[in-house]
Enzyme design. Sequence first.
Site, PDB file in Angstrom:
ATOM      1  CE1 TYR A  65      -3.306   3.180   0.862  1.00 17.77           C
ATOM      2  CE2 TYR A  65      -1.913   3.299   2.798  1.00 17.77           C
ATOM      3  CZ  TYR A  65      -2.748   3.614   1.943  1.00 17.77           C
ATOM      4  OH  TYR A  65      -3.430   5.100   2.258  1.00 17.77           O
ATOM      5  CE  LYS A  85      -2.031   7.345  -1.175  1.00 20.98           C
ATOM      6  NZ  LYS A  85      -3.514   8.008  -1.954  1.00 20.98           N
TER       7      LYS A  85
END
Length: 283
Positions: A122, A126
């Site tokens: 994740y 990002k």
Amino acid sequence: MKRILLLGGSGMLGTELRAALANRDVIAPSSSDVDLTDGAKVAAFAAGCDVVVNAAAYTDVDGAEADEAGAFAVNRDGARNAATAATAVGARFVHISTDYVFDGAATAPYPEAAALAPRSAYGRSKAEGERAVAEAHARPIIVRTAWLYGRSGRNFARTIASLAGRQPTVSVVTDQRGQPTWARDVAAVIVRLLDARVEGGTFHATSSGEASWFAFAREIFRAVGEDPDRVVPTTTDGRSRAAPRPAYSVLGHDAWATVGIAPLPDWRDSFARAVRAGVLENI
């Protein structure tokens, strides 16, 4: 501002942004109306807009470990599509990012210019999203936030408040530190950035101060009239999670001074206001 395209308007932060922008001309398509990975569809919605705010994201931190491609499709490629669409129509662009772009190994607040060193899928998605946005738009506004809670969506504050009424004790980690942050405060400061006509920059929209999840859980118990001593300390090693969690997610706020905007208040003050506003009701 004449017209604003808000992507991700049904999420926790997006819901607060819609409320904060209620008196503006806002287009907030649902995820079923616009797939962030469909660049042509995003561009069509951006037509005629002066501002594009991308609050949409793949946020399943543990799920991303098994679906890294899915996370990158939304958090990198989708972010690029949104920034590209803003560039095409000459719109300002605001992109929401996260503390997970850092490694969590610091012992002092991360400055806005700190090197990106994510440890999870994740976080990597990002971080690459931030880079993609910077390539696609000349002056993006990147707003990193963390430890968000609010009245809508699943979040730590509402989960703990619910458990307080159902379990004799709740185990919460003491070795992860960050800044509990009310989504409404983040929405408000994003609107201030827009109204101030800020053109580009990276800002940390997190509450001032810091706490462990354990300390925050105790405050939540107090807020719902339960004994905080029923919150039992544990450590990250005792919790099985697919994705590594940052041990230290405290973000610095120096960039706000450069645009004449005050940082968010202390997390305790914000949480008290959030409780009065009903953030823990109807659980």
